[in-house]
Design a protein around this motif. Sequence first.
Motif, PDB file in Angstrom:
ATOM      1  N   TYR A   5       0.834  -1.370   0.098  1.00  0.00           N
ATOM      2  CA  TYR A   5       0.139   0.079  -0.013  1.00  0.00           C
ATOM      3  C   TYR A   5       0.815   1.422   0.168  1.00  0.00           C
ATOM      4  O   TYR A   5       0.776   2.225  -0.843  1.00  0.00           O
ATOM      5  N   LEU A   6       1.785   1.205   0.902  1.00  0.00           N
ATOM      6  CA  LEU A   6       2.838   2.653   0.664  1.00  0.00           C
ATOM      7  C   LEU A   6       3.318   2.575  -0.406  1.00  0.00           C
ATOM      8  O   LEU A   6       3.680   3.748  -0.845  1.00  0.00           O
ATOM      9  N   SER A   7       3.729   1.490  -1.393  1.00  0.00           N
ATOM     10  CA  SER A   7       4.218   1.592  -2.457  1.00  0.00           C
ATOM     11  C   SER A   7       3.425   2.107  -3.422  1.00  0.00           C
ATOM     12  O   SER A   7       4.059   3.226  -4.038  1.00  0.00           O
ATOM     13  N   ALA A   8       2.019   1.433  -3.398  1.00  0.00           N
ATOM     14  CA  ALA A   8       1.148   2.113  -4.311  1.00  0.00           C
ATOM     15  C   ALA A   8       0.990   3.854  -4.154  1.00  0.00           C
ATOM     16  O   ALA A   8       0.772   4.369  -4.995  1.00  0.00           O
ATOM     17  N   LYS A   9       0.987   4.113  -2.775  1.00  0.00           N
ATOM     18  CA  LYS A   9       0.593   5.262  -2.439  1.00  0.00           C
ATOM     19  C   LYS A   9       1.777   6.337  -2.810  1.00  0.00           C
ATOM     20  O   LYS A   9       1.463   7.525  -3.268  1.00  0.00           O
ATOM     21  N   LEU A  10       2.907   5.880  -2.876  1.00  0.00           N
ATOM     22  CA  LEU A  10       3.957   6.506  -3.166  1.00  0.00           C
ATOM     23  C   LEU A  10       4.143   7.032  -4.505  1.00  0.00           C
ATOM     24  O   LEU A  10       4.314   7.900  -5.059  1.00  0.00           O
ATOM     25  N   TYR A  11       3.566   6.032  -5.578  1.00  0.00           N
ATOM     26  CA  TYR A  11       3.393   6.217  -6.979  1.00  0.00           C
ATOM     27  C   TYR A  11       2.397   7.336  -7.280  1.00  0.00           C
ATOM     28  O   TYR A  11       2.782   7.999  -8.025  1.00  0.00           O
ATOM     29  N   TYR A  12       1.313   7.291  -6.348  1.00  0.00           N
ATOM     30  CA  TYR A  12       0.103   7.900  -6.627  1.00  0.00           C
ATOM     31  C   TYR A  12       0.910   9.545  -6.327  1.00  0.00           C
ATOM     32  O   TYR A  12       0.361  10.478  -6.808  1.00  0.00           O
ATOM     33  N   ASP A  13       1.440   9.865  -5.050  1.00  0.00           N
ATOM     34  CA  ASP A  13       1.928  11.040  -4.539  1.00  0.00           C
ATOM     35  C   ASP A  13       2.921  11.296  -5.504  1.00  0.00           C
ATOM     36  O   ASP A  13       2.955  12.637  -5.693  1.00  0.00           O
ATOM     37  N   LEU A  14       3.745  10.590  -6.234  1.00  0.00           N
ATOM     38  CA  LEU A  14       4.687  11.145  -7.333  1.00  0.00           C
ATOM     39  C   LEU A  14       4.007  11.771  -8.161  1.00  0.00           C
ATOM     40  O   LEU A  14       4.386  12.722  -9.096  1.00  0.00           O
ATOM     41  N   GLY A  15       2.849  11.114  -8.819  1.00  0.00           N
ATOM     42  CA  GLY A  15       1.852  11.906  -9.728  1.00  0.00           C
ATOM     43  C   GLY A  15       2.554  11.917 -11.185  1.00  0.00           C
ATOM     44  O   GLY A  15       3.123  11.005 -11.728  1.00  0.00           O
ATOM     45  N   SER A  16       2.643  13.105 -11.781  1.00  0.00           N
ATOM     46  CA  SER A  16       3.174  13.356 -12.922  1.00  0.00           C
ATOM     47  C   SER A  16       4.714  13.421 -12.996  1.00  0.00           C
ATOM     48  O   SER A  16       5.078  13.752 -12.085  1.00  0.00           O
TER      49      SER A  16
END
Length: 282
Positions: free
Chosen positions: A167-178
Amino acid sequence: MKRYIMAVLLFAGLLSSCGEYNKVLKTTDYEYKYEAAKSYFAKGQNSRAATILEEMIPILKGTANGEESLYMLAMTYYNQGDFVTASHYFNTYYTTYPRGTYTELARFFCGKALFLDTPEPRLDQSSTYKAISELQMFMEYFPASSRKDIAQSMIFELQDKLVEKEYLSAKLYYDLGSYSGNASYSSTGNNYLASIITAQNVLNDYPYTKMREELMILILRAKYHMAKESVLEKKEDRMRETVDEYYAFINEFPESKYLKEAEDIHKDASRYVTGESDIYAE
């Protein structure tokens, strides 16, 4: 005066204890040495017991006391909180004595020692996978064990740790955004798809996780933002996927704490699907 006498007696007792321990270490009477190790173990003096047993294990191998000494050595390290060494000796025990007196306990405590040594979710989880494997093996070998429920609870807790890591990995991808690509190519992209795939994989592997709601709202957010940043020819289809994801989320969590956020996403995504939004103007 009374306190002084008590202190003297205590110090004398300590000297006597140390003297006796040194005598045990130096003796070549292995039967006496082994009984001393058992006595130290029974008293909770695990460090002393371990030191003696480490020396005795090769000597006692193949004797009537060999099996007990190996299990006891593993327990001394477990009791001291040295779970890595403890798991090693528990593993050595049940490998050496697969039908031994303490095999059930050795398999259980091997798994529990590894369980207690696992790191926080943000760190590498190799040892968590190892602990799960060890506990699963225990349950396979001893399905009727009175410790089966405890082992299962530990497995669930370890799986929750793996889910949180992903989940933390998925959230990190999301937070990185564009992100911007190489300047010479003037290319851009985003990490939302990586976030979606990571979260979906977790849900596929652990469908009953307690973090299911957090993973599903993360997927909805990522799909929405990926759709918003899509090229024109892909935007409407991706907004439609976002709407579908909204219904999947709301059907499962109709009273979610993320309800307002989900409805806002649905409202905006629906404008693209129904043609209320002029996507050509964006």
